[in-house]
Design a protein around this motif. Structure first.
Motif, PDB file in Angstrom:
ATOM      1  N   MET A   1      13.542  -6.699  14.394  1.00  0.00           N
ATOM      2  CA  MET A   1      12.126  -7.388  14.416  1.00  0.00           C
ATOM      3  C   MET A   1      12.721  -8.487  14.687  1.00  0.00           C
ATOM      4  SD  MET A   1       9.027  -7.662  12.828  1.00  0.00           S
ATOM      5  CE  MET A   1       7.685  -8.891  13.701  1.00  0.00           C
ATOM      6  N   SER A   2      11.968  -9.623  16.088  1.00  0.00           N
ATOM      7  CA  SER A   2      13.057 -10.432  16.846  1.00  0.00           C
ATOM      8  C   SER A   2      12.861 -12.005  16.143  1.00  0.00           C
ATOM      9  CB  SER A   2      12.481 -10.002  17.735  1.00  0.00           C
ATOM     10  OG  SER A   2      10.863 -11.202  18.042  1.00  0.00           O
ATOM     11  N   SER A   3      14.014 -12.445  15.891  1.00  0.00           N
ATOM     12  CA  SER A   3      14.440 -14.115  15.350  1.00  0.00           C
ATOM     13  C   SER A   3      13.214 -14.710  15.682  1.00  0.00           C
ATOM     14  CB  SER A   3      14.970 -14.852  15.900  1.00  0.00           C
ATOM     15  OG  SER A   3      14.733 -14.768  16.925  1.00  0.00           O
ATOM     16  N   ALA A   4      11.838 -15.497  14.652  1.00  0.00           N
ATOM     17  CA  ALA A   4      10.708 -16.464  15.101  1.00  0.00           C
ATOM     18  C   ALA A   4      10.526 -17.084  15.889  1.00  0.00           C
ATOM     19  CB  ALA A   4      10.703 -17.786  13.753  1.00  0.00           C
ATOM     20  N   ARG A   5      11.826 -17.783  17.003  1.00  0.00           N
ATOM     21  CA  ARG A   5      12.131 -18.566  17.650  1.00  0.00           C
ATOM     22  C   ARG A   5      11.777 -17.870  18.914  1.00  0.00           C
ATOM     23  NH1 ARG A   5      15.650 -23.410  20.148  1.00  0.00           N
ATOM     24  NH2 ARG A   5      15.553 -22.580  22.013  1.00  0.00           N
ATOM     25  N   THR A   6      12.519 -16.544  19.215  1.00  0.00           N
ATOM     26  CA  THR A   6      12.031 -15.683  20.076  1.00  0.00           C
ATOM     27  C   THR A   6      10.924 -15.254  20.177  1.00  0.00           C
ATOM     28  OG1 THR A   6      14.428 -14.700  19.847  1.00  0.00           O
ATOM     29  CG2 THR A   6      12.838 -13.466  21.036  1.00  0.00           C
ATOM     30  N   ARG A   7      10.344 -15.250  19.019  1.00  0.00           N
ATOM     31  CA  ARG A   7       8.767 -13.946  19.590  1.00  0.00           C
ATOM     32  C   ARG A   7       8.295 -15.617  19.471  1.00  0.00           C
ATOM     33  NH1 ARG A   7       9.355 -12.891  14.138  1.00  0.00           N
ATOM     34  NH2 ARG A   7       7.719 -14.499  13.208  1.00  0.00           N
ATOM     35  N   TRP A   8       8.032 -16.801  19.539  1.00  0.00           N
ATOM     36  CA  TRP A   8       6.819 -18.102  20.264  1.00  0.00           C
ATOM     37  C   TRP A   8       7.917 -17.861  21.575  1.00  0.00           C
ATOM     38  CZ3 TRP A   8       3.277 -18.512  18.269  1.00  0.00           C
ATOM     39  CH2 TRP A   8       2.936 -18.127  16.414  1.00  0.00           C
ATOM     40  N   ILE A   9       8.898 -18.111  21.949  1.00  0.00           N
ATOM     41  CA  ILE A   9       9.392 -17.762  23.929  1.00  0.00           C
ATOM     42  C   ILE A   9       8.769 -17.120  24.439  1.00  0.00           C
ATOM     43  CG2 ILE A   9      10.969 -18.239  24.892  1.00  0.00           C
ATOM     44  CD1 ILE A   9      12.805 -19.566  22.934  1.00  0.00           C
ATOM     45  N   GLY A  10       8.640 -15.472  23.134  1.00  0.00           N
ATOM     46  CA  GLY A  10       8.275 -14.929  24.476  1.00  0.00           C
ATOM     47  C   GLY A  10       6.683 -14.870  24.581  1.00  0.00           C
ATOM     48  N   LEU A  11       5.903 -15.638  22.839  1.00  0.00           N
ATOM     49  CA  LEU A  11       4.641 -16.017  23.761  1.00  0.00           C
ATOM     50  C   LEU A  11       4.265 -16.611  24.527  1.00  0.00           C
ATOM     51  CD1 LEU A  11       1.578 -15.473  22.727  1.00  0.00           C
ATOM     52  CD2 LEU A  11       2.377 -17.759  20.996  1.00  0.00           C
ATOM     53  N   ALA A  12       5.422 -17.953  24.783  1.00  0.00           N
ATOM     54  CA  ALA A  12       4.605 -18.743  26.049  1.00  0.00           C
ATOM     55  C   ALA A  12       4.901 -18.133  27.298  1.00  0.00           C
ATOM     56  CB  ALA A  12       5.856 -20.085  25.878  1.00  0.00           C
ATOM     57  N   CYS A  13       6.334 -16.871  27.363  1.00  0.00           N
ATOM     58  CA  CYS A  13       5.869 -16.746  28.946  1.00  0.00           C
ATOM     59  C   CYS A  13       5.082 -15.631  28.715  1.00  0.00           C
ATOM     60  CB  CYS A  13       7.811 -15.625  28.627  1.00  0.00           C
ATOM     61  SG  CYS A  13       8.693 -16.403  28.290  1.00  0.00           S
ATOM     62  N   LEU A  14       4.158 -15.022  28.024  1.00  0.00           N
ATOM     63  CA  LEU A  14       3.244 -13.835  27.783  1.00  0.00           C
ATOM     64  C   LEU A  14       2.479 -14.967  28.622  1.00  0.00           C
ATOM     65  CD1 LEU A  14       3.948 -11.651  25.102  1.00  0.00           C
ATOM     66  CD2 LEU A  14       4.122 -11.084  27.237  1.00  0.00           C
ATOM     67  N   ALA A  15       2.002 -16.021  27.656  1.00  0.00           N
ATOM     68  CA  ALA A  15       0.593 -16.957  28.049  1.00  0.00           C
ATOM     69  C   ALA A  15       0.813 -17.608  29.764  1.00  0.00           C
ATOM     70  CB  ALA A  15       0.721 -18.493  27.138  1.00  0.00           C
ATOM     71  N   LEU A  16       1.939 -17.516  29.907  1.00  0.00           N
ATOM     72  CA  LEU A  16       1.968 -18.403  31.407  1.00  0.00           C
ATOM     73  C   LEU A  16       1.587 -16.993  32.501  1.00  0.00           C
ATOM     74  CD1 LEU A  16       3.251 -20.446  33.416  1.00  0.00           C
ATOM     75  CD2 LEU A  16       5.630 -19.309  32.996  1.00  0.00           C
ATOM     76  N   GLY A  17       2.169 -16.107  32.107  1.00  0.00           N
ATOM     77  CA  GLY A  17       2.184 -14.304  33.108  1.00  0.00           C
ATOM     78  C   GLY A  17       0.764 -14.602  33.038  1.00  0.00           C
ATOM     79  N   SER A 117      -0.609  -5.444  29.190  1.00  0.00           N
ATOM     80  CA  SER A 117       0.905  -5.504  28.178  1.00  0.00           C
ATOM     81  C   SER A 117       0.296  -6.512  27.368  1.00  0.00           C
ATOM     82  CB  SER A 117       1.539  -5.674  29.284  1.00  0.00           C
ATOM     83  OG  SER A 117       1.384  -4.720  30.190  1.00  0.00           O
ATOM     84  N   THR A 118       0.016  -7.809  27.881  1.00  0.00           N
ATOM     85  CA  THR A 118       0.069  -9.283  27.163  1.00  0.00           C
ATOM     86  C   THR A 118      -0.930  -9.709  25.784  1.00  0.00           C
ATOM     87  OG1 THR A 118      -2.012 -10.023  27.893  1.00  0.00           O
ATOM     88  CG2 THR A 118      -0.113 -10.680  28.788  1.00  0.00           C
ATOM     89  N   GLN A 119      -1.585  -9.090  25.488  1.00  0.00           N
ATOM     90  CA  GLN A 119      -2.627  -8.904  24.164  1.00  0.00           C
ATOM     91  C   GLN A 119      -1.358  -7.218  23.414  1.00  0.00           C
ATOM     92  OE1 GLN A 119      -6.142  -7.582  24.492  1.00  0.00           O
ATOM     93  NE2 GLN A 119      -6.653  -8.710  22.612  1.00  0.00           N
ATOM     94  N   SER A 120      -1.377  -6.100  23.851  1.00  0.00           N
ATOM     95  CA  SER A 120      -0.711  -5.366  23.717  1.00  0.00           C
ATOM     96  C   SER A 120       0.682  -6.461  22.540  1.00  0.00           C
ATOM     97  CB  SER A 120      -0.319  -3.909  24.125  1.00  0.00           C
ATOM     98  OG  SER A 120      -1.571  -3.755  24.484  1.00  0.00           O
ATOM     99  N   ILE A 121       1.742  -6.911  23.753  1.00  0.00           N
ATOM    100  CA  ILE A 121       2.776  -7.059  22.764  1.00  0.00           C
ATOM    101  C   ILE A 121       2.710  -8.213  21.562  1.00  0.00           C
ATOM    102  CG2 ILE A 121       4.728  -8.753  23.428  1.00  0.00           C
ATOM    103  CD1 ILE A 121       4.242  -7.583  25.971  1.00  0.00           C
ATOM    104  N   VAL A 122       1.625  -9.382  22.103  1.00  0.00           N
ATOM    105  CA  VAL A 122       1.761 -10.017  20.912  1.00  0.00           C
ATOM    106  C   VAL A 122       0.385  -9.420  19.757  1.00  0.00           C
ATOM    107  CG1 VAL A 122      -0.794 -12.586  20.318  1.00  0.00           C
ATOM    108  CG2 VAL A 122       0.424 -12.243  22.812  1.00  0.00           C
ATOM    109  N   ASN A 123       0.247  -8.725  20.126  1.00  0.00           N
ATOM    110  CA  ASN A 123      -0.211  -8.166  18.870  1.00  0.00           C
ATOM    111  C   ASN A 123       1.122  -7.153  18.194  1.00  0.00           C
ATOM    112  OD1 ASN A 123      -2.022  -6.275  17.035  1.00  0.00           O
ATOM    113  ND2 ASN A 123      -2.232  -4.663  17.645  1.00  0.00           N
ATOM    114  N   ALA A 124       1.743  -6.191  18.276  1.00  0.00           N
ATOM    115  CA  ALA A 124       2.825  -5.576  17.998  1.00  0.00           C
ATOM    116  C   ALA A 124       4.079  -7.010  17.453  1.00  0.00           C
ATOM    117  CB  ALA A 124       3.388  -4.660  18.878  1.00  0.00           C
TER     118      ALA A 124
END
Length: 166
Positions: A1-17, A117-124
């Motif tokens: 499982m990724s760190s909390a910081r990495t998850r939120w950075i990932g969410l920012a990237c997904l949101a931008l896309g 993919s964005t929704q699936s990644i956020v959900n997972a």
């Protein structure tokens, strides 16, 4: 499982896309008068410039979502982002209406790979209260009326409320 910081950075990237996909569906409406003049195209061709993206996006969405289930949503998201970015560059440099339509078709394909993919990644990626916050942010990005203070404001308010309770 990724760190909390990495998850939120990932969410920012997904949101931008995701924001790129949403903006791209309507930005051409604003640019159509200038496109007609600059490329010397007919109103009929301009309509194809405007509609070609949505046509391919809608037609490919379910199929690409299933492909993401097979090859992995993150991989599909990255490929879709690359296709979308490349097609955006092609569209910006298009010297004719026909090439612009082709670039818009390719953009629609890239967007159709990114969107599910964005929704699936956020959900997972997120669980519990973090998932609620992540989907509140996701919802505020996907809300086409987000320029007004309505449901987007409620989503952001909920996310801030949840963060304060932690």
């Amino acid at each position: 499982m990724s760190s909390a910081r990495t998850r939120w950075i990932g969410l920012a990237c997904l949101a931008l896309g995701l924001a790129m996909i949403i903006v791209d569906t309507s930005i051409v409406n604003v640019a159509v008068p200038r496109i007609i003049v600059d490329l010397k195209i007919t109103p009929s061709t301009a309509e194809w410039v405007n509609s070609s993206y949505a046509l391919v996006f809608a037609a490919a969405l379910i199929t690409l979502s299933r492909i993401g289930d097979i090859v992995g949503q993150r991989r599909l998201y990255l490929v879709g982002t690359g296709v979308f970015a490349f097609a955006s560059l092609l569209a910006a440099a298009a010297p004719s209406g026909e090439l612009l339509i082709g670039a818009r078709l390719l953009q629609g394909l890239g967007g159709a790979a990114m969107a599910p993919s964005t929704q699936s990644i956020v959900n997972a990626t997120f669980r519990g209260k973090d998932r609620a916050i992540a989907f509140a942010i996701y919802g505020s990005v996907i809300d086409r009326k987000s320029t007004r203070l309505n449901s987007s404001h409620a989503n952001i308010s909920y996310a801030v409320f949840c963060l304060k309770k932690k």
